[in-house]
Design an enzyme around this catalytic site. Structure first.
Site, PDB file in Angstrom:
ATOM      1  N   GLU A 128       0.836  -1.203   0.000  1.00 27.10           N
ATOM      2  CA  GLU A 128       0.000   0.000   0.000  1.00 27.10           C
ATOM      3  C   GLU A 128       0.868   1.248   0.000  1.00 27.10           C
ATOM      4  O   GLU A 128       1.497   1.591   1.005  1.00 27.10           O
ATOM      5  CB  GLU A 128      -0.930   0.029   1.221  1.00 27.10           C
ATOM      6  CG  GLU A 128      -1.824   1.264   1.229  1.00 27.10           C
ATOM      7  CD  GLU A 128      -2.684   1.393   2.469  1.00 27.10           C
ATOM      8  OE1 GLU A 128      -3.283   2.474   2.660  1.00 27.10           O
ATOM      9  OE2 GLU A 128      -2.759   0.424   3.249  1.00 27.10           O
ATOM     10  N   LYS A 257      -7.804 -15.600  15.938  1.00 34.41           N
ATOM     11  CA  LYS A 257      -7.907 -15.202  14.535  1.00 34.41           C
ATOM     12  C   LYS A 257      -9.330 -14.902  14.087  1.00 34.41           C
ATOM     13  O   LYS A 257      -9.690 -15.096  12.931  1.00 34.41           O
ATOM     14  CB  LYS A 257      -7.268 -16.273  13.636  1.00 34.41           C
ATOM     15  CG  LYS A 257      -5.799 -16.513  13.966  1.00 34.41           C
ATOM     16  CD  LYS A 257      -5.187 -17.643  13.169  1.00 34.41           C
ATOM     17  CE  LYS A 257      -3.730 -17.837  13.597  1.00 34.41           C
ATOM     18  NZ  LYS A 257      -3.092 -18.987  12.930  1.00 34.41           N
ATOM     19  N   HIS A 427      -2.076  10.493  -1.559  1.00 34.22           N
ATOM     20  CA  HIS A 427      -2.067   9.294  -2.392  1.00 34.22           C
ATOM     21  C   HIS A 427      -1.802   9.658  -3.835  1.00 34.22           C
ATOM     22  O   HIS A 427      -1.090   8.941  -4.555  1.00 34.22           O
ATOM     23  CB  HIS A 427      -3.393   8.535  -2.263  1.00 34.22           C
ATOM     24  CG  HIS A 427      -3.474   7.705  -1.018  1.00 34.22           C
ATOM     25  ND1 HIS A 427      -3.097   6.375  -0.998  1.00 34.22           N
ATOM     26  CD2 HIS A 427      -3.863   7.998   0.237  1.00 34.22           C
ATOM     27  CE1 HIS A 427      -3.262   5.899   0.224  1.00 34.22           C
ATOM     28  NE2 HIS A 427      -3.724   6.850   0.998  1.00 34.22           N
TER      29      HIS A 427
END
Length: 432
Positions: A128, A257, A427
């Site tokens: 990312e 989890k 971004h």
């Protein structure tokens, strides 16, 4: 099936681009990857049986070649890795290579913890764009303010087996016995481990089911395997001494989890909180906004918005930092589910911004699992807490404190970007 050109060009040297005139790579006993791949294609061997006929590296090459032939997909990049194949024996089955993820570094960030005290880099593996830059900006603001204060408030890896009983009365009888005989259960559990210590057992009766939530201090390990093996020994004592019958060693009350309120309330792994007070001028200069604007975004987004959504996490992006650090340092990446269980608080004070993160169930270790792999071990060394600590548990504690400071940095940066309306432009600027 693959065409002939794929098969001819498939790897024999770990890169997928072997010289076709080169000698076949073998394990020293005359067994080569090409022959093993042929035997897989002929149905004589299965992929998981290759290590029985060759060393780990040759088996991985043969498996890669067999898969390439069958799928028509080149695994040349997958086969280009740096660690010895045998070093991953305890981490993965049917090895064909490695998935490579770009890793950046944020920091250093100043941390004042019970165990971690100083300046620390934070390795983050991610795909990312803008994430590492965002965390790095938060680290800069924290350090400029003198550093983050971090404390571990609770620790304990849990495993919760489920037992069947005849009825509620029998369930209550089992629960009472467990509470009266916790020392016996601890003795049985701790015989299976050098470092694990049983801290408590909490019984829950649900109709004709009894759940026992065991909590262990697991030293510097994440401790899931340790807790499972120890609990199995304790469960045998429960079966021998009570009417309860073990149904499953994990009854989902652990909770492992999966998002769960019990982990948010009772904790799992490390419960750790970090805070910082940043002067107004630092907020304006380094974060490009004001304490009031950041506080409003946090209230409306992280608190009100999360409550409306029924979220278990009241934060902006804690999972981003946790996941990136987990991948970089060899943690169990599925535990990012619990690692996102975080509450972020922000308050505008007269001349400063106060911010905190509280991660209820951060599950980390500095030994075991993937922490011994080559790049993951290097990343832990970069943080400064690879391997076992002295006393046992101190390295894992310190590592958890640094991760919490990193999560705080990520929260500060993203909230500030939202407050200044710079999120999308950041971004765009970084080409993401």
């Amino acid at each position: 099936m693959t065409d002939d050109s794929t098969a001819e060009n498939a790897t024999d040297d770990g890169t997928g681009s072997a010289d076709p005139d080169a000698e076949p790579v073998t394990d020293g006993s005359g067994v080569d990857a090409e022959t093993l791949a042929d035997r897989v294609a002929d149905g004589e061997l299965r992929l998981y049986e290759l290590e029985d006929h060759a060393d780990a590296e040759t088996a991985a090459r043969a498996r890669r070649l067999a898969v390439e032939r069958d799928s028509g997909v080149s695994l040349s990049a997958t086969g280009d890795y740096t660690f010895p194949a045998e070093s991953a024996d305890s981490n993965v089955e049917n090895l064909v290579g490695a998935a490579q993820i770009p890793m950046g570094v944020a920091g250093p960030v100043t941390v004042h913890g019970d165990t971690a005290d100083g300046e620390f880099y934070l390795p983050i593996a991610t795909t990312e764009g803008a994430l590492v830059a965002s965390v790095n900006r938060g680290c800069s603001a924290i350090s400029a303010a003198g550093g983050a204060t971090v404390r571990i408030t609770k620790r304990g890896m849990t495993r919760a087996p489920v037992f069947s009983v005849a009825d509620v009365a029998e369930g209550a009888e089992v629960a009472e016995w467990v509470q009266e005989n916790e020392a016996r259960l601890a003795a049985a559990a701790e015989e299976t481990t050098r470092f694990g210590e049983l801290q408590e057992v909490t019984p829950y009766v649900v109709g004709d089911s009894v759940f026992l939530r065991f909590s262990y201090h697991t030293g510097d390990a994440n401790g899931m395997n340790m807790a499972t093996i120890a609990t199995r020994a304790a469960a045998e004592v429960v079966e021998d001494e009570t009417p309860a019958s073990l149904v499953a060693l994990s009854g989902n009350l652990c909770v492992d989890k999966k998002p769960a309120a019990i982990n948010a309330v009772e904790g799992r792994g490390h419960s750790v909180t970090a805070d910082v007070t940043i002067p107004r001028e630092t907020v304006e200069e380094r974060l490009g906004t004001t304490p009031e604007a950041v506080a409003e975004v946090n209230t409306r987004k992280n608190l009100v918005g999360s409550a409306k959504a029924g979220s278990l996490g009241f934060n902006a992006q804690a999972a981003n930092v946790v996941a990136g650090v987990f991948l970089a340092t060899g943690q169990d990446e599925a535990h990012v589910v619990e690692g996102s269980n975080c509450i972020t608080t922000v308050e505008a004070r007269e001349d400063a911004l106060y911010a905190s993160v509280s991660l209820a169930s951060l599950q980390v270790g500095t030994v075991g699992g993937g922490t011994d792999l080559a790049t993951q071990s290097e990343a832990l060394e970069l943080v400064g807490f690879a391997g076992g600590g002295d006393p046992p548990g101190s390295n894992a504690d310190a590592f958890a404190e640094v991760v919490a400071a990193g999560a705080l940095a990520g929260e500060l940066s993203l909230l500030s970007a939202l407050a200044s309306r710079h999120l999308s432009s950041a971004h765009e600027e970084l080409g993401r």
